[in-house]
Design a protein around this motif. Structure first.
Motif, short mmCIF file in Angstrom:
data_model
loop_
_atom_site.label_atom_id
_atom_site.label_comp_id
_atom_site.label_asym_id
_atom_site.label_seq_id
_atom_site.Cartn_x
_atom_site.Cartn_y
_atom_site.Cartn_z
N VAL A 1 39.26 38.08 46.39
CA VAL A 1 40.14 37.76 47.54
C VAL A 1 40.99 38.91 48.02
O VAL A 1 41.52 38.72 49.05
N THR A 2 41.19 39.89 47.02
CA THR A 2 41.88 40.92 47.56
C THR A 2 41.39 41.62 48.56
O THR A 2 42.14 42.65 49.40
N ARG A 3 40.07 41.42 48.96
CA ARG A 3 39.42 42.12 50.13
C ARG A 3 39.53 41.32 51.41
O ARG A 3 39.03 41.82 52.63
N LYS A 4 40.14 40.12 51.22
CA LYS A 4 40.30 39.32 52.60
C LYS A 4 41.41 39.73 53.45
O LYS A 4 42.33 40.45 53.18
N LYS A 5 41.38 39.55 54.66
CA LYS A 5 42.27 40.05 55.66
C LYS A 5 43.29 38.99 56.11
O LYS A 5 42.76 37.81 56.25
N ASN A 6 44.50 39.07 56.41
CA ASN A 6 45.33 38.08 56.72
C ASN A 6 45.11 36.82 56.16
O ASN A 6 45.16 35.70 56.49
N CYS A 7 45.42 37.06 54.82
CA CYS A 7 45.31 35.95 53.88
C CYS A 7 46.57 36.16 52.94
O CYS A 7 46.89 37.35 52.41
N TYR A 8 47.30 34.99 52.42
CA TYR A 8 48.40 35.12 51.56
C TYR A 8 48.13 35.52 50.37
O TYR A 8 48.84 36.32 49.54
N LEU A 9 46.81 35.06 49.67
CA LEU A 9 46.55 35.47 48.19
C LEU A 9 46.20 37.21 48.30
O LEU A 9 46.85 37.81 47.12
N SER A 10 45.83 37.58 49.23
CA SER A 10 45.63 39.03 49.44
C SER A 10 46.82 39.78 49.64
O SER A 10 47.06 40.93 48.96
N ALA A 11 47.83 39.15 50.45
CA ALA A 11 49.16 39.92 50.59
C ALA A 11 50.02 39.95 49.35
O ALA A 11 50.63 40.63 48.67
N GLN A 12 49.77 38.57 48.50
CA GLN A 12 50.42 38.85 47.11
C GLN A 12 50.04 39.67 46.23
O GLN A 12 50.93 40.51 45.40
N PHE A 13 48.66 40.07 46.19
CA PHE A 13 47.96 41.15 45.34
C PHE A 13 48.49 42.23 45.58
O PHE A 13 48.91 42.93 44.86
N LYS A 14 48.50 42.65 46.97
CA LYS A 14 49.13 44.14 47.31
C LYS A 14 50.40 44.23 47.10
O LYS A 14 50.87 45.35 46.65
N ARG A 15 51.30 43.21 47.20
CA ARG A 15 52.60 43.27 47.12
C ARG A 15 52.99 43.37 45.47
O ARG A 15 53.78 44.39 45.19
N ALA B 1 45.40 35.01 39.98
CA ALA B 1 44.58 33.93 39.30
C ALA B 1 45.48 32.81 38.95
O ALA B 1 45.09 31.79 38.97
N HIS B 2 46.60 33.18 38.48
CA HIS B 2 47.61 31.92 38.26
C HIS B 2 48.03 31.27 39.51
O HIS B 2 48.05 29.98 39.47
N THR B 3 48.26 31.80 40.49
CA THR B 3 48.49 31.14 41.97
C THR B 3 47.40 30.16 42.20
O THR B 3 47.61 29.12 42.88
N MET B 4 46.15 30.67 42.10
CA MET B 4 44.88 30.15 42.54
C MET B 4 44.56 28.85 41.65
O MET B 4 44.35 27.66 42.16
N LEU B 5 44.94 28.79 40.37
CA LEU B 5 44.96 27.65 39.22
C LEU B 5 45.95 26.70 39.98
O LEU B 5 45.82 25.60 40.07
N ILE B 6 47.23 26.95 40.12
CA ILE B 6 48.23 26.18 40.69
C ILE B 6 47.90 25.49 42.02
O ILE B 6 48.13 24.21 42.06
N ILE B 7 47.28 26.15 42.83
CA ILE B 7 46.85 25.71 44.06
C ILE B 7 45.58 24.58 43.88
O ILE B 7 45.85 23.41 44.22
N GLY B 8 44.60 24.84 42.76
CA GLY B 8 43.64 24.18 42.55
C GLY B 8 44.24 22.79 42.01
O GLY B 8 43.62 21.65 42.33
N TYR B 9 45.14 22.68 41.28
CA TYR B 9 45.85 21.70 40.51
C TYR B 9 46.43 20.91 41.78
O TYR B 9 45.97 19.48 41.58
N HIS B 10 46.95 21.19 42.48
CA HIS B 10 47.86 20.35 43.54
C HIS B 10 46.63 19.80 44.42
O HIS B 10 46.66 18.65 44.90
N MET B 11 45.66 20.92 44.87
CA MET B 11 44.63 20.10 45.68
C MET B 11 43.90 18.92 44.90
O MET B 11 43.65 17.91 45.73
#
Length: 412
Positions: free
Chosen positions: A326-340, A355-365
């Motif tokens: 996901v770090t290679r995605k453009k205009n993406c929240y997760l990519s922006a979080q990684f760069k930050r 990875a932690h954020t993606m797991l939290i997102i998956g839990y709520h989904m």
């Protein structure tokens, strides 16, 4: 201490034996304990279940001992409330280490509600987990064979990978098969190129001019046969995974809505965490179980280490691979979080955080049954818009520039 379960049992599981202790608290406050040792054959485990039912046992606890607990769990499942416990959490007093004392200690802890059970997925998820983990192991084996082929080609001074991006693609395999069959003419080998590789025939002729001996041909044939056999096994395994994943297809679809998560990763995630998020009271507890959050090691008011635990390596691997993607995605929240985070904390910590954020997102989904909602690559900047604006204005003023800020008119 308060008695939580009046009739319970503790099991100390080994390869050949199961030591069982039944603990019964009477109404007047007395306690009775009985111990027996059973074998691990199916008939012995059925006798264990009958013995527990005969004494009215309602709850059973056992250590997670290798894979030896799994047949015991399978036989007792549906008949008792079972609890699988991490051995590190139930260490007995030193100097009293026997099988009889171990099962007695487990029963005492269970009776007073001092045990915390581990996550044990249902049988269909366990079967799917076995398949996805085996697929990962086969892919690793196939990659090792591919690296061995590449190393052997270099020994024969065949520079195929210097020209072709994939030396084991359709064109590469055709050339290797011709070399194994005895073809040595670089021009004839280069004519076997297909697709876009045809535009590189002059370079291929130079790359395929090596020093190939019969020894090289024999081992290349063995390596290529092994690589293809592994590919066939992986194909059969993927067909079986697709068959067993059908009841959980909605969960796979939800995982795939997250950027960076493809179908293979989604199947791995379903196999590792299941689809029932009620097993984890909060998303933070799921992240702690997966060991994707900082560890806690504090003493005398000092935080000594925040190192993450080992946790579930299969789940961590899948999520970290998705985080890298996901770090290679453009205009993406997760990519922006990684760069930050990568700019301040380094790429490894940033990947773990994503990875932690993606797991939290998956839990709520999975809990709410809704797909991923993209916040956009500038979401984090908009949160502190005024602060960011003042920061850049000051930097420009330090360069001797006069800054005038005018908002961009909204498009009609």
């Amino acid at each position: 201490m308060q008695v939580v379960y009046a009739r319970c049992a503790g099991l100390d599981v080994h390869k050949k034996t199961v030591s069982a202790c039944i603990s019964v608290c009477a109404a007047e406050g007395g306690k009775q304990q009985q111990m027996r040792v059973f074998g691990t054959f199916t008939s012995d485990l059925l006798a264990l279940a009958d013995w527990l039912k005969e004494h009215g046992v309602t709850h059973v606890a056992m250590e997670a001992t290798g894979v030896y607990w799994r047949p015991v769990w399978a036989v007792l499942e549906g008949q008792f409330e079972q609890m699988l416990v991490n051995p590190q959490h139930i260490k007995a007093v030193p100097g009293r280490k026997t099988d009889a004392k171990d099962c007695e200690w487990i029963a005492d802890l269970l009776q007073h509600g001092l045990l915390k059970g581990s996550f044990v997925p249902p049988a269909p998820i366990q079967d799917l987990r076995d398949l996805t983990r085996y697929r990962a192991e086969l892919r690793q084996s196939q990659n090792r064979v591919a690296n061995r082929i590449q190393k052997f080609l270099e020994q024969a001074n065949l520079k195929l990978s210097s020209v072709a991006s994939n030396a084991l693609g359709v064109s590469g395999r055709r050339m290797l098969e011709a070399i194994i069959a005895g073809q040595q003419d670089p021009e004839q080998l280069a004519k076997l190129a297909r697709g876009r590789l045809k535009s590189k025939i002059p370079e291929l002729e130079q790359a395929l001019e090596g020093r190939v001996r019969d020894h090289h041909r024999f081992l290349l044939g063995e390596f290529l046969d092994e690589w293809e056999a592994l590919g066939e096994r992986i194909a059969r395994l993927e067909a079986e995974i697709d068959r067993q994943i059908r009841p959980f297809e909605p969960a796979v679809t939800l995982w795939q809505t997250i950027p960076g998560v493809d179908r293979v990763t989604a199947c791995n995630l379903v196999a590792e965490v299941g689809v029932d998020m009620n097993r984890f009271p909060t998303a933070q507890q799921l992240a702690s179980w997966a060991a994707l959050c900082p560890g806690n090691h504090e003493s005398a008011g000092k935080r000594k280490s925040g190192r993450t635990r080992d946790g579930n390596k299969w789940l961590r691997r899948s999520l970290c691979q998705a985080a890298w993607a996901v770090t290679r995605k453009k205009n993406c929240y997760l990519s922006a979080q990684f760069k930050r985070l990568a700019a301040r904390r380094g790429v490894k910590r940033a990947v773990m955080a994503v990875a932690h954020t993606m797991l939290i997102i998956g839990y709520h989904m999975l809990k709410n049954g809704r797909g991923y909602c993209e916040l956009g690559g500038n979401y984090l900047e908009l949160i502190n818009k005024n602060h960011l604006q003042r920061y850049y204005v000051k930097r420009l003023q330090r360069l001797g520039l006069t800054v005038t800020i005018e908002p961009v008119p909204e498009a009609v």
